[in-house]
Design a protein around this motif. Structure first.
Motif, PDB file in Angstrom:
ATOM      1  N   PRO A  66       0.805  -1.232   0.000  1.00  0.00           N
ATOM      2  CA  PRO A  66       0.000   0.000   0.000  1.00  0.00           C
ATOM      3  C   PRO A  66       0.831   1.271   0.000  1.00  0.00           C
ATOM      4  N   LEU A  67       1.992   1.226   0.669  1.00  0.00           N
ATOM      5  CA  LEU A  67       2.830   2.420   0.728  1.00  0.00           C
ATOM      6  C   LEU A  67       3.819   2.497  -0.429  1.00  0.00           C
ATOM      7  N   GLY A  68       3.838   1.482  -1.284  1.00  0.00           N
ATOM      8  CA  GLY A  68       4.750   1.461  -2.415  1.00  0.00           C
ATOM      9  C   GLY A  68       6.206   1.312  -2.017  1.00  0.00           C
ATOM     10  N   LEU A  69       6.459   0.588  -0.917  1.00  0.00           N
ATOM     11  CA  LEU A  69       7.821   0.433  -0.409  1.00  0.00           C
ATOM     12  C   LEU A  69       8.410  -0.937  -0.687  1.00  0.00           C
ATOM     13  N   GLY A  70       7.670  -1.815  -1.338  1.00  0.00           N
ATOM     14  CA  GLY A  70       8.212  -3.127  -1.639  1.00  0.00           C
ATOM     15  C   GLY A  70       7.119  -4.127  -1.922  1.00  0.00           C
ATOM     16  N   ASN A  71       7.509  -5.256  -2.503  1.00  0.00           N
ATOM     17  CA  ASN A  71       6.549  -6.310  -2.849  1.00  0.00           C
ATOM     18  C   ASN A  71       6.941  -7.674  -2.266  1.00  0.00           C
ATOM     19  N   SER A  72       7.964  -7.704  -1.459  1.00  0.00           N
ATOM     20  CA  SER A  72       8.449  -8.979  -0.932  1.00  0.00           C
ATOM     21  C   SER A  72       8.043  -9.143   0.516  1.00  0.00           C
ATOM     22  N   SER A  73       7.737 -10.394   0.875  1.00  0.00           N
ATOM     23  CA  SER A  73       7.423 -10.691   2.274  1.00  0.00           C
ATOM     24  C   SER A  73       8.674 -10.808   3.116  1.00  0.00           C
ATOM     25  N   SER A  74       9.837 -10.929   2.467  1.00  0.00           N
ATOM     26  CA  SER A  74      11.116 -10.959   3.189  1.00  0.00           C
ATOM     27  C   SER A  74      11.640  -9.537   3.332  1.00  0.00           C
ATOM     28  N   SER A  75      11.905  -9.136   4.548  1.00  0.00           N
ATOM     29  CA  SER A  75      12.357  -7.764   4.778  1.00  0.00           C
ATOM     30  C   SER A  75      13.091  -7.676   6.101  1.00  0.00           C
ATOM     31  N   VAL A  76      13.797  -6.565   6.268  1.00  0.00           N
ATOM     32  CA  VAL A  76      14.491  -6.309   7.528  1.00  0.00           C
ATOM     33  C   VAL A  76      13.504  -6.230   8.675  1.00  0.00           C
ATOM     34  N   LEU A  77      12.362  -5.591   8.445  1.00  0.00           N
ATOM     35  CA  LEU A  77      11.368  -5.419   9.503  1.00  0.00           C
ATOM     36  C   LEU A  77      10.781  -6.761   9.931  1.00  0.00           C
ATOM     37  N   THR A  78      10.565  -7.649   8.976  1.00  0.00           N
ATOM     38  CA  THR A  78      10.033  -8.981   9.305  1.00  0.00           C
ATOM     39  C   THR A  78      10.971  -9.730  10.231  1.00  0.00           C
ATOM     40  N   ALA A  79      12.240  -9.819   9.810  1.00  0.00           N
ATOM     41  CA  ALA A  79      13.214 -10.528  10.646  1.00  0.00           C
ATOM     42  C   ALA A  79      13.440  -9.812  11.964  1.00  0.00           C
ATOM     43  N   GLY A  80      13.450  -8.474  11.946  1.00  0.00           N
ATOM     44  CA  GLY A  80      13.694  -7.723  13.165  1.00  0.00           C
ATOM     45  C   GLY A  80      12.602  -7.914  14.201  1.00  0.00           C
ATOM     46  N   ILE A  81      11.343  -7.899  13.770  1.00  0.00           N
ATOM     47  CA  ILE A  81      10.233  -8.066  14.711  1.00  0.00           C
ATOM     48  C   ILE A  81      10.248  -9.463  15.323  1.00  0.00           C
ATOM     49  N   VAL A  82      10.395 -10.469  14.482  1.00  0.00           N
ATOM     50  CA  VAL A  82      10.380 -11.849  14.994  1.00  0.00           C
ATOM     51  C   VAL A  82      11.599 -12.102  15.882  1.00  0.00           C
ATOM     52  N   MET A  83      12.758 -11.590  15.482  1.00  0.00           N
ATOM     53  CA  MET A  83      13.936 -11.743  16.331  1.00  0.00           C
ATOM     54  C   MET A  83      13.759 -10.981  17.643  1.00  0.00           C
ATOM     55  N   GLY A  84      13.093  -9.840  17.585  1.00  0.00           N
ATOM     56  CA  GLY A  84      12.809  -9.099  18.804  1.00  0.00           C
ATOM     57  C   GLY A  84      11.938  -9.891  19.761  1.00  0.00           C
ATOM     58  N   ILE A  85      10.945 -10.602  19.225  1.00  0.00           N
ATOM     59  CA  ILE A  85      10.108 -11.461  20.078  1.00  0.00           C
ATOM     60  C   ILE A  85      10.968 -12.522  20.759  1.00  0.00           C
ATOM     61  N   MET A  86      11.918 -13.082  20.009  1.00  0.00           N
ATOM     62  CA  MET A  86      12.799 -14.091  20.578  1.00  0.00           C
ATOM     63  C   MET A  86      13.695 -13.500  21.666  1.00  0.00           C
ATOM     64  N   LEU A  87      14.079 -12.223  21.529  1.00  0.00           N
ATOM     65  CA  LEU A  87      15.010 -11.612  22.475  1.00  0.00           C
ATOM     66  C   LEU A  87      14.330 -11.070  23.727  1.00  0.00           C
ATOM     67  N   ILE A  88      13.012 -10.966  23.728  1.00  0.00           N
ATOM     68  CA  ILE A  88      12.314 -10.395  24.889  1.00  0.00           C
ATOM     69  C   ILE A  88      12.687 -11.106  26.185  1.00  0.00           C
ATOM     70  N   PRO A  89      12.663 -12.438  26.258  1.00  0.00           N
ATOM     71  CA  PRO A  89      13.031 -13.067  27.540  1.00  0.00           C
ATOM     72  C   PRO A  89      14.480 -12.846  27.935  1.00  0.00           C
ATOM     73  N   PHE A  90      15.381 -12.674  26.953  1.00  0.00           N
ATOM     74  CA  PHE A  90      16.774 -12.387  27.303  1.00  0.00           C
ATOM     75  C   PHE A  90      16.878 -11.058  28.034  1.00  0.00           C
ATOM     76  N   VAL A  91      16.134 -10.060  27.558  1.00  0.00           N
ATOM     77  CA  VAL A  91      16.175  -8.735  28.182  1.00  0.00           C
ATOM     78  C   VAL A  91      15.390  -8.737  29.486  1.00  0.00           C
ATOM     79  N   SER A  92      14.189  -9.284  29.473  1.00  0.00           N
ATOM     80  CA  SER A  92      13.308  -9.185  30.635  1.00  0.00           C
ATOM     81  C   SER A  92      13.820 -10.007  31.816  1.00  0.00           C
ATOM     82  N   SER A  93      14.280 -11.209  31.571  1.00  0.00           N
ATOM     83  CA  SER A  93      14.691 -12.073  32.671  1.00  0.00           C
ATOM     84  C   SER A  93      15.914 -11.517  33.390  1.00  0.00           C
TER      85      SER A  93
END
Length: 486
Positions: A328-355
């Protein structure tokens, strides 16, 4: 004799020796334990250790060194052939080991005799058929000379196995009788047992250190070979990553470093605020029943395999960001992106930071909180102005440890960020990281001695230096914090 049977014999001898040692010690004093320097069990422990440990150490050394020596002796039968390249010799030796293993399997099944082996040597076309029966796949250019080398390899392996069995059992028996002869009523068995145990503990602790040195040495050695073939300046300052296994490669690391730090930054930007707020809630606001439930549930995220996170990024997060933001924003057509990997990796890192942050906040002395409350501060003011400044060094260490974890992640990036090595700022575009390219350069049908393959070791050494630096800084900060409040 199989390896399992050999180890079982050694353990049985050691147990029998322990029983014999205990009985011998008691027999020397007529059953009066008080006349012994040590407890009867210590005499049995000494015999057990001197029987089992030297034999097991010899077994480990033999299993490590014998294959290297057998490879060397077997490869000598290939000298004078058309193999003039080390890489070609390595590939041929792989087939030699496969054929030798196939011959061993067929011999163990009773479907192969020495006359059959002689017939296979005469009619080499029959080798592939028989190896297929053993589940062994061979290369395309396997010849009679390779078969001869495989037969030599099998003979050496069988001889080595027999010699190992004899040597290990002999060492175990020698240790048993030698330790039994040393037993007397004044023998300091407890001291000997404790010293032997300390030596084993030191040896076990050295395994991790030696493993680290081995990893570093292998990386440095292969990186040196790479820089003999490729310019170091082009590697460290090149802006293009374009490996071509037929020549003309451009192997600049900067696009890979940019992708690595970009994805890690997005992951930390997602994980640190959530993890820190979760830690503050669990440490300062949550009741004990809530904390006992919330913290284990949050830490479950750390136990999920990274391949599962990668599938989540590929199937769910990536298409969602593509359909509702990128297109919609005309910024890309691929499902693979930095934001995709960053968000999912961030979910994985939450317990490392929180604990870790939760533990650090709880380690802040209660007297600081009580002093703030006594001066009229509210709970939120106490947290903002007293607890968090006191816990800040430890929290910074937790964030740095999470960052080193993010830099070394592979599967989430492969499935979420793609494999495009480029410099860019659009977080909805596909990029890649150093770890992904290490995997891609070492997999597939590649020539090991080429710079396109050896570059993986240079990438690995660079990544090792970065993560080691982050870990050292994080551990220094955490240790300084602990010294301040403990």
């Amino acid at each position: 004799m199989s390896l399992g049977a050999l180890l079982l014999i050694v353990i049985v001898l050691a147990i029998l020796g322990a029983v014999a040692g205990r009985r011998r010690a008691l027999g020397l004093v007529g059953g009066d334990k008080r006349a012994l320097h040590s407890l009867p069990g210590h005499y049995g422990q000494v015999v057990f250790l001197f029987t089992a440990v030297p034999a097991l150490v010899l077994t480990g050394l033999w299993l490590f060194l014998a294959p290297l020596l057998i490879d060397r002796m077997s490869s000598e039968s290939l000298v004078g052939s058309s193999l003039t390249d080390d890489t070609a010799m390595t590939l041929v030796m792989t087939d030699v080991r496969r054929i030798a293993r196939g011959l061993e399997v067929l011999s163990a099944n009773g479907s192969l005799s020495e006359s059959d082996i002689s017939q296979m040597r005469a009619d080499f076309s029959n080798v592939r058929v028989r190896m297929a029966e053993a589940g062994v796949a061979l290369g395309a250019d396997v010849g009679p000379q390779v078969f001869e080398a495989a037969k030599v390899y099998r003979d050496y392996s069988n001889t080595s196995r027999v010699l190992m069995n004899i040597a290990v059992i002999a060492v175990a028996i020698a240790g048993l009788f030698w330790s039994l002869t040393r037993i007397s009523k004044d023998y300091r068995a407890r001291n000997a047992s404790e010293k032997f145990t300390v030596v084993m503990l030191i040896a076990a602790s050295l395994v991790a250190v030696l493993t680290t040195f081995g990893i570093v040495f292998s990386l440095v050695f292969e990186t040196y070979n790479f820089f003999r073939m490729h310019s170091a300046a082009d590697f460290f300052f090149g802006l293009v990553w374009n490996p071509q296994f037929r020549g003309g490669s451009e192997l600049g690391i900067l696009p890979l470093l940019w992708g690595t730090f970009y994805v890690s930054f997005v992951a930390l930007l997602f994980a640190v605020p959530i993890g820190l707020l979760a830690a503050i809630y669990m440490a300062e606001y949550a009741s004990k029943p809530m904390r006992s439930v919330a913290k284990p549930l949050l830490e479950l995220l750390a136990g999920i395999p990274t391949i599962v996170y990668g599938l989540f990024a590929l199937i769910t997060v990536g298409p969602f960001l593509r359909d509702y933001f990128a297109q919609p924003l005309g910024l890309g057509n691929s499902s693979s992106s930095v934001l995709t990997a960053g968000i999912v990796m961030g979910i994985m890192l939450i317990p490392f930071v929180s604990s870790l942050s939760d533990d650090i906040i709880n380690a802040v002395p209660q007297s600081l909180r009580d002093g703030a409350y006594g001066l009229g501060s509210t709970r939120s003011e106490t947290i903002r102005q007293v607890v968090m400044p006191a816990a800040l060094p430890g929290i910074v260490g937790a964030v740095l440890l999470a960052a080193s974890r993010a830099i070394g992640e592979t599967m989430i990036v492969v499935m979420g960020a793609g494999a495009a090595a480029k410099l860019g700022l659009n977080p909805l575009e596909a990029m890649t990281t150093v770890t992904v390219k290490i995997v891609s350069q070492l997999t597939g049908d590649t020539e090991f001695a080429s710079p396109e393959t050896l570059v993986a070791f240079a990438l690995g050494l660079t990544l090792f230096v970065f993560t080691l630096g982050l870990n050292i800084v994080a551990l220094y900060i955490v240790r300084k914090y602990r010294e301040q409040y403990e």
